[in-house]
Scaffold this motif. Structure first.
Motif, short mmCIF file in Angstrom:
data_model
loop_
_atom_site.label_atom_id
_atom_site.label_comp_id
_atom_site.label_asym_id
_atom_site.label_seq_id
_atom_site.Cartn_x
_atom_site.Cartn_y
_atom_site.Cartn_z
N SER A 8 0.81 -1.21 0.00
CA SER A 8 0.00 0.00 0.00
C SER A 8 0.85 1.27 0.00
CB SER A 8 -0.95 0.00 1.19
OG SER A 8 -0.23 -0.02 2.40
N ASP A 9 2.15 1.16 0.24
CA ASP A 9 3.01 2.35 0.21
C ASP A 9 3.05 2.97 -1.19
OD1 ASP A 9 4.34 -0.03 -0.50
OD2 ASP A 9 6.30 0.92 -0.24
N ARG A 10 2.80 2.18 -2.21
CA ARG A 10 2.76 2.71 -3.59
C ARG A 10 1.57 3.64 -3.81
NH1 ARG A 10 4.72 -2.04 -7.60
NH2 ARG A 10 6.29 -2.89 -6.25
N THR A 12 0.56 6.03 -2.06
CA THR A 12 0.82 7.42 -1.66
C THR A 12 1.31 8.27 -2.84
OG1 THR A 12 3.08 6.89 -1.00
CG2 THR A 12 1.37 6.76 0.70
N LYS A 13 1.70 7.64 -3.91
CA LYS A 13 2.20 8.38 -5.08
C LYS A 13 1.07 9.02 -5.89
CE LYS A 13 6.32 5.54 -5.51
NZ LYS A 13 6.98 6.17 -4.46
N TYR A 14 -0.17 8.66 -5.59
CA TYR A 14 -1.32 9.22 -6.32
C TYR A 14 -1.84 10.46 -5.61
CZ TYR A 14 -1.32 5.06 -9.16
OH TYR A 14 -0.96 4.08 -10.02
N SER A 15 -2.24 11.44 -6.39
CA SER A 15 -2.67 12.72 -5.82
C SER A 15 -4.07 12.69 -5.24
CB SER A 15 -2.59 13.82 -6.89
OG SER A 15 -3.45 13.51 -7.98
N TRP A 17 -7.78 10.00 -4.33
CA TRP A 17 -8.42 8.68 -4.26
C TRP A 17 -8.94 8.28 -5.64
CZ3 TRP A 17 -9.01 4.44 -1.52
CH2 TRP A 17 -10.13 3.63 -1.74
N VAL A 72 -4.56 -1.80 2.11
CA VAL A 72 -4.27 -0.90 3.22
C VAL A 72 -4.53 -1.61 4.54
CG1 VAL A 72 -4.98 1.23 4.38
CG2 VAL A 72 -4.62 1.22 1.91
N LYS A 133 -4.48 7.17 9.39
CA LYS A 133 -3.48 7.94 8.62
C LYS A 133 -3.42 7.54 7.15
CE LYS A 133 -0.96 9.10 12.55
NZ LYS A 133 -0.75 10.36 13.00
N SER A 134 -4.44 6.84 6.66
CA SER A 134 -4.37 6.36 5.29
C SER A 134 -5.32 7.07 4.33
CB SER A 134 -4.68 4.87 5.27
OG SER A 134 -6.02 4.65 5.65
N HIS A 135 -6.00 8.09 4.76
CA HIS A 135 -6.93 8.77 3.87
C HIS A 135 -6.67 10.25 3.80
CE1 HIS A 135 -8.78 8.82 7.84
NE2 HIS A 135 -9.43 9.88 7.49
#
Length: 135
Positions: A8-10, A12-15, A17, A72, A133-135
């Motif tokens: 799921s760390d990948r 975070t590269k998207y601006s 949802w 996630v 902390k994921s959204h």
């Protein structure tokens, strides 16, 4: 569908949802298209993402959303997921123990509790657990 350990760390590269979900839906569509093409089934004609003209249906977006949420949850709640899939209760020190969590039919951790007896829709009675902390 996709590999089990995507990470799921990948994400975070998207601006946003929406961009993440659309990308996952498109990749899933193209993977299925290539799979059908290689198996001799030519009803899907996409060969590259640049020339794909098929509109992704709503169910592919829904599957992509569920995939992202599962990944996630796997990253943030691995012990809880293991306990729940084995039918055991979540440990007392878990941050989600007070939510009475359970695994739904899509493999997602959802909130349990008294609302199961209400007349609300299933998604309103049992929202999906999303880490803080994921959204």
């Amino acid at each position: 569908m996709l590999e089990d350990n995507v990470g799921s760390d990948r994400f975070t590269k998207y601006s946003s949802w929406k961009r993440l979900v659309v990308s996952i839906a498109l990749l899933t569509h193209l993977a299925a298209s290539f799979n059908h093409h290689n198996n001799g089934n030519s009803h899907q004609k996409c060969t590259t993402w640049r020339t794909c003209t098929h509109v992704t249906p709503v169910d592919q977006y829904s599957c992509a959303e569920k995939f992202v949420l599962r990944e996630v949850q796997k990253a943030v709640y691995p012990e809880e997921l293991k306990c729940l899939t084995q039918g055991r209760p979540v440990r007392k020190g878990s941050p989600i123990v007070t939510l009475d969590p359970f695994i739904d039919q899509d493999g997602l951790i959802c909130v349990g509790g008294r609302l199961k007896n209400s007349t609300l829709s299933s998604s309103e009675k049992h929202p999906i657990v999303v880490p803080g902390k994921s959204h």
